[in-house]
Design a protein around this motif. Structure first.
Motif, PDB file in Angstrom:
ATOM      1  N   PHE A 112       1.459  14.798  23.145  1.00  0.00           N
ATOM      2  CA  PHE A 112       0.250  14.169  23.666  1.00  0.00           C
ATOM      3  C   PHE A 112      -0.975  15.064  23.549  1.00  0.00           C
ATOM      4  O   PHE A 112      -2.106  14.579  23.556  1.00  0.00           O
ATOM      5  N   GLY A 113      -0.760  16.369  23.429  1.00  0.00           N
ATOM      6  CA  GLY A 113      -1.898  17.267  23.316  1.00  0.00           C
ATOM      7  C   GLY A 113      -1.957  18.044  22.022  1.00  0.00           C
ATOM      8  O   GLY A 113      -2.803  18.924  21.855  1.00  0.00           O
ATOM      9  N   ASN A 114      -1.048  17.718  21.093  1.00  0.00           N
ATOM     10  CA  ASN A 114      -0.980  18.479  19.844  1.00  0.00           C
ATOM     11  C   ASN A 114      -0.632  17.522  18.701  1.00  0.00           C
ATOM     12  O   ASN A 114       0.499  17.030  18.619  1.00  0.00           O
ATOM     13  N   SER A 115      -1.587  17.266  17.831  1.00  0.00           N
ATOM     14  CA  SER A 115      -1.381  16.276  16.769  1.00  0.00           C
ATOM     15  C   SER A 115      -0.301  16.703  15.781  1.00  0.00           C
ATOM     16  O   SER A 115       0.429  15.862  15.231  1.00  0.00           O
ATOM     17  N   GLU A 116      -0.162  18.012  15.538  1.00  0.00           N
ATOM     18  CA  GLU A 116       0.872  18.482  14.618  1.00  0.00           C
ATOM     19  C   GLU A 116       2.262  18.262  15.204  1.00  0.00           C
ATOM     20  O   GLU A 116       3.194  17.874  14.501  1.00  0.00           O
ATOM     21  N   VAL A 117       2.387  18.523  16.495  1.00  0.00           N
ATOM     22  CA  VAL A 117       3.665  18.290  17.163  1.00  0.00           C
ATOM     23  C   VAL A 117       3.981  16.796  17.156  1.00  0.00           C
ATOM     24  O   VAL A 117       5.130  16.398  16.966  1.00  0.00           O
ATOM     25  N   GLN A 118       2.965  15.968  17.344  1.00  0.00           N
ATOM     26  CA  GLN A 118       3.172  14.519  17.326  1.00  0.00           C
ATOM     27  C   GLN A 118       3.735  14.070  15.989  1.00  0.00           C
ATOM     28  O   GLN A 118       4.623  13.217  15.925  1.00  0.00           O
ATOM     29  N   LYS A 119       3.245  14.672  14.898  1.00  0.00           N
ATOM     30  CA  LYS A 119       3.748  14.335  13.563  1.00  0.00           C
ATOM     31  C   LYS A 119       5.209  14.731  13.414  1.00  0.00           C
ATOM     32  O   LYS A 119       6.010  13.995  12.816  1.00  0.00           O
ATOM     33  N   ILE A 120       5.566  15.900  13.949  1.00  0.00           N
ATOM     34  CA  ILE A 120       6.956  16.361  13.873  1.00  0.00           C
ATOM     35  C   ILE A 120       7.859  15.431  14.678  1.00  0.00           C
ATOM     36  O   ILE A 120       8.940  15.034  14.233  1.00  0.00           O
ATOM     37  N   TYR A 121       7.398  15.067  15.879  1.00  0.00           N
ATOM     38  CA  TYR A 121       8.164  14.151  16.727  1.00  0.00           C
ATOM     39  C   TYR A 121       8.364  12.810  16.020  1.00  0.00           C
ATOM     40  O   TYR A 121       9.483  12.280  15.968  1.00  0.00           O
ATOM     41  N   ASP A 122       7.298  12.268  15.473  1.00  0.00           N
ATOM     42  CA  ASP A 122       7.388  10.977  14.789  1.00  0.00           C
ATOM     43  C   ASP A 122       8.319  11.049  13.582  1.00  0.00           C
ATOM     44  O   ASP A 122       9.114  10.136  13.349  1.00  0.00           O
ATOM     45  N   ARG A 123       8.244  12.149  12.855  1.00  0.00           N
ATOM     46  CA  ARG A 123       9.081  12.270  11.660  1.00  0.00           C
ATOM     47  C   ARG A 123      10.570  12.250  12.004  1.00  0.00           C
ATOM     48  O   ARG A 123      11.344  11.486  11.414  1.00  0.00           O
ATOM     49  N   TRP A 124      10.959  13.092  12.987  1.00  0.00           N
ATOM     50  CA  TRP A 124      12.381  13.282  13.229  1.00  0.00           C
ATOM     51  C   TRP A 124      12.981  12.323  14.252  1.00  0.00           C
ATOM     52  O   TRP A 124      14.196  12.167  14.323  1.00  0.00           O
TER      53      TRP A 124
END
Length: 204
Positions: A115-127
């Motif tokens: 919710f506060g980190n767009s790069e982490v959001q991408k990793i979460y969405d990917r995996w």
């Protein structure tokens, strides 16, 4: 070879991050749990972000390896709706990924930090979403090609198949401490869904 101290720093950090979030945990908190001085942490890691980055790097290696094993199981086995093939998929994805201690904690951490980190959001969405859906779409595409299930939209079937599993995972595997009771609740719900899903396909 990784030193015992470095591994312990990673293990303790992941445990704290997965329960409290990255921002809420300090180097001092980590040191207190590992029982070392702050200077010892900086011998192994430049800062707290470096610990976080190494955890994510290792997770992506583990997740990539899992997807490779799933792809291999799809290509080398005779693809059917019989239990052995789907048991392999479920054992790998459920037992060695969703319910694996390391992966489960990483996904909890990603869930908090997205919710506060767009790069982490991408990793979460990917995996958590994109890779599982892509694999399931391939599975259904293959099943259609060999006549096991009727021709349909493999992408839609992937969503229909995976959405309840994602929901059950959020309900039982990524909320509160992961216990055997929660694991069994997830297993029961997920496998019942899978059985009903394919029973409906056979009727169609």
């Amino acid at each position: 070879m990784m030193s015992n101290t470095k591994q312990k720093i990673l293990d303790v950090s992941l445990d704290l991050f997965s329960r409290k979030g990255f921002s809420a945990v300090s180097i001092r908190d980590i040191c207190a749990q590992v029982m070392i001085k702050e200077s010892s942490v900086y011998y192994h890691f430049k800062n707290k972000q470096a610990i976080f980055d190494e955890l994510l790097y290792h997770f992506e290696q583990v997740a990539t390896d899992m997807m490779v094993r799933l792809e291999q199981s799809l290509s080398v086995q005779s693809c059917s709706m019989e239990k052995p093939f789907y048991q392999t998929v479920c054992d790998t994805f459920f037992e060695s990924y969703f319910m694996d201690d390391f992966c489960n904690k990483i996904m909890r951490l990603l869930l908090i930090e997205q919710f506060g980190n767009s790069e982490v959001q991408k990793i979460y969405d990917r995996w958590m979403v994109a890779e599982p859906l892509e694999f399931q779409s391939k599975v259904f595409g293959t099943l259609m090609e060999i006549g096991i299930i009727p021709k349909s939209d493999s992408g839609y079937l992937a969503v229909k198949y995976y959405a309840p599993i994602y929901f059950f995972a959020q309900r039982w595997l990524f909320s509160g401490e992961l216990s055997e009771e929660q694991k069994n609740s997830f297993r029961n719900a997920a496998y019942q869904h899978i059985e009903k899903f394919f029973a409906e396909m056979e009727v169609a």
